[in-house]
Design a protein around this motif. Structure first.
Motif, short mmCIF file in Angstrom:
data_model
loop_
_atom_site.label_atom_id
_atom_site.label_comp_id
_atom_site.label_asym_id
_atom_site.label_seq_id
_atom_site.Cartn_x
_atom_site.Cartn_y
_atom_site.Cartn_z
N UNK A 34 -17.39 18.85 11.42
CA UNK A 34 -17.29 17.40 11.37
C UNK A 34 -16.06 16.88 12.11
N UNK A 35 -15.09 17.76 12.37
CA UNK A 35 -13.79 17.28 12.83
C UNK A 35 -13.42 17.66 14.26
N UNK A 36 -13.96 18.73 14.77
CA UNK A 36 -13.63 19.17 16.13
C UNK A 36 -13.99 18.09 17.16
N UNK A 37 -13.13 17.91 18.15
CA UNK A 37 -13.39 16.95 19.23
C UNK A 37 -14.39 17.55 20.21
N UNK A 38 -15.42 16.78 20.53
CA UNK A 38 -16.46 17.23 21.44
C UNK A 38 -16.36 16.50 22.77
N UNK A 39 -16.73 17.18 23.85
CA UNK A 39 -16.69 16.60 25.20
C UNK A 39 -18.06 16.65 25.85
N UNK A 40 -18.32 15.68 26.69
CA UNK A 40 -19.52 15.70 27.51
C UNK A 40 -19.36 16.72 28.63
N UNK A 41 -20.45 17.02 29.31
CA UNK A 41 -20.35 17.64 30.62
C UNK A 41 -19.62 16.64 31.53
N UNK A 42 -19.06 17.14 32.63
CA UNK A 42 -18.44 16.21 33.57
C UNK A 42 -19.51 15.30 34.18
N UNK A 43 -19.22 14.01 34.18
CA UNK A 43 -20.07 13.01 34.83
C UNK A 43 -19.26 12.40 35.96
N UNK A 44 -19.81 12.35 37.17
CA UNK A 44 -19.02 11.82 38.28
C UNK A 44 -19.01 10.30 38.25
N UNK A 45 -17.87 9.75 38.60
CA UNK A 45 -17.75 8.29 38.66
C UNK A 45 -18.73 7.68 39.65
N UNK A 46 -18.93 8.29 40.84
CA UNK A 46 -19.92 7.72 41.76
C UNK A 46 -21.32 7.65 41.17
N UNK A 47 -21.70 8.66 40.36
CA UNK A 47 -23.03 8.65 39.76
C UNK A 47 -23.21 7.46 38.84
N UNK A 48 -22.16 7.08 38.14
CA UNK A 48 -22.25 5.94 37.22
C UNK A 48 -22.14 4.61 37.96
N UNK A 49 -21.18 4.52 38.85
CA UNK A 49 -20.87 3.23 39.47
C UNK A 49 -21.82 2.90 40.61
N UNK A 50 -22.06 3.90 41.46
CA UNK A 50 -22.95 3.65 42.61
C UNK A 50 -24.39 4.06 42.34
N UNK A 51 -24.56 5.10 41.51
CA UNK A 51 -25.90 5.61 41.26
C UNK A 51 -26.58 5.02 40.04
N UNK A 52 -25.83 4.31 39.22
CA UNK A 52 -26.42 3.70 38.03
C UNK A 52 -26.99 4.71 37.05
N UNK A 53 -26.45 5.92 37.04
CA UNK A 53 -26.99 6.99 36.19
C UNK A 53 -26.46 6.89 34.76
N UNK A 54 -26.68 5.75 34.14
CA UNK A 54 -26.14 5.52 32.80
C UNK A 54 -26.83 6.38 31.74
N UNK A 55 -28.00 6.94 32.08
CA UNK A 55 -28.69 7.82 31.13
C UNK A 55 -27.84 9.07 30.83
N UNK A 56 -26.92 9.39 31.73
CA UNK A 56 -26.06 10.55 31.52
C UNK A 56 -25.08 10.32 30.37
#
Length: 339
Positions: free
Chosen positions: A37-59
């Motif tokens: 319940x307490x350990x900090x979890x991280x996503x896989x790396x998501x590239x900024x271009x994929x979000x900003x230019x690619x609109x890959x918000x599903x990631x």
């Protein structure tokens, strides 16, 4: 800044699961959260271009149960990273982390990841822009250096620059990254570990929250690092491949909880069943979740049967359902009883 939220995430960072490409997706994180319940979890790396230019918000999809959860971004353009950080914060992530450690060719060609160890001024500019755009903590994950750099000189300079840009929490992979001559896989094992250097960085920067990453194989090692003054330990492959040994014991041993969320691996398997049922009802595939769970019984009687039934069921013709999952658990318990 939301001080209470930052304090909560910093406490969770006493132990974290490293961001790992193709591994720490939302299904993996849902499973890990059942164990701890307490350990900090991280996503896989998501590239900024994929979000900003690619609109890959599903990631960025994740479940509320995953909190505290951090988004790791890859990029090198301050404005683009700031916008990606803002998008991630709007989606509800508790921390935004900048990747300065990944050694893959694809990352190098995009001028981010470990190659950024050679451009600390740019990193400082990036994190300053990100911090100005969000109200959660911006952190950095880095190596001790790359290629022919001298870590004794490079690492303290790098840390000082990002500290002066406002970063207060850094995770340090205690290996160099060799961008020339080693594959990404070899970069996880071949360069020697220099844990003493990371410990010295904590003494040199007592105001910062520093976590060590790289080659940490069990909670005994994690406890030793914490006893030596480090603020946190980040575990990657061991937490994934031997999830019960690491995460199933973490809340008690690392965070001082009275009890773990699950008393045994089979209890964790049962606790994941509702998540699996919901995933299947949404037309998901069983293997999309269970591939992250194959190491649940690792090192224990029942591990072979558990892996075999889940692996065979996920690759068989037709759609594997909960019956395969239930059969796998029964087989694991049966194998254990016969041991």
């Amino acid at each position: 800044m939301d001080r209470d939220r930052i304090d909560t995430v910093r406490h969770a960072a006493r132990l974290s699961v490293a961001p790992m490409m193709d591994w720490t997706d939302r299904h993996c994180r849902a499973f890990h959260r059942v164990l701890s319940r307490q350990t900090l979890l991280y996503t896989e790396m998501v590239t900024a271009p994929a979000l900003v230019r690619g609109g890959a918000h599903h990631l960025l999809e994740f479940g509320e149960a995953e909190h505290p959860v951090a988004l790791q971004l890859g990029g090198s353009d301050p404005e683009e990273l700031a916008e990606a950080a803002r998008i991630g914060t709007e989606r509800g992530y508790d921390e935004i982390n900048l990747n300065c450690g990944c050694p893959s060719d694809r990352v190098q060609s995009g001028t981010f990841g470990a190659v950024l160890m050679t451009e600390p001024a740019r990193v400082a500019e990036c994190v300053a822009a990100m911090r100005a755009a969000v109200d959660v903590e911006v952190t950095v994950k880095c190596r001790i250096g790359v290629d022919e750099q001298d870590p004794e000189t490079v690492l303290p300079d790098f840390i000082a620059r990002v500290r002066d840009a406002g970063v207060r929490r850094i995770s340090i992979h205690a290996r160099k990254a060799w961008l020339q001559g080693l594959s990404p896989k070899e970069n996880r094992d071949v360069p020697p570990l220099d844990y003493p250097l990371v410990v010295r960085m904590k003494k040199a920067f007592p105001d910062l929250h520093l976590s060590v990453n790289g080659g940490v194989a069990d909670l005994d090692a994690a406890e030793l690092f914490l006893a030596h003054g480090l603020d946190g330990v980040m575990i990657g492959r061991a937490a994934y491949q031997r999830s019960w040994d690491i995460l199933g014991q973490a809340d008690e041993r690392i965070f001082g909880a009275e009890a773990s969320p699950c008393a045994a691996p089979e209890e964790a398997a049962r606790a994941m069943r509702p998540y699996l049922a919901q995933h299947l009802e949404a037309d998901g595939k069983l293997g999309q979740v269970t591939r992250h769970m194959l190491g649940l019984f690792a090192g224990r009687p029942g591990a072979r049967a558990w892996r075999r039934v889940l692996s065979d069921g996920s690759t068989a013709r037709g759609e594997a359902g909960l019956s395969v999952y239930d059969t796998a658990l029964d087989a694991a318990l049966g194998e254990r009883a016969a041991a």
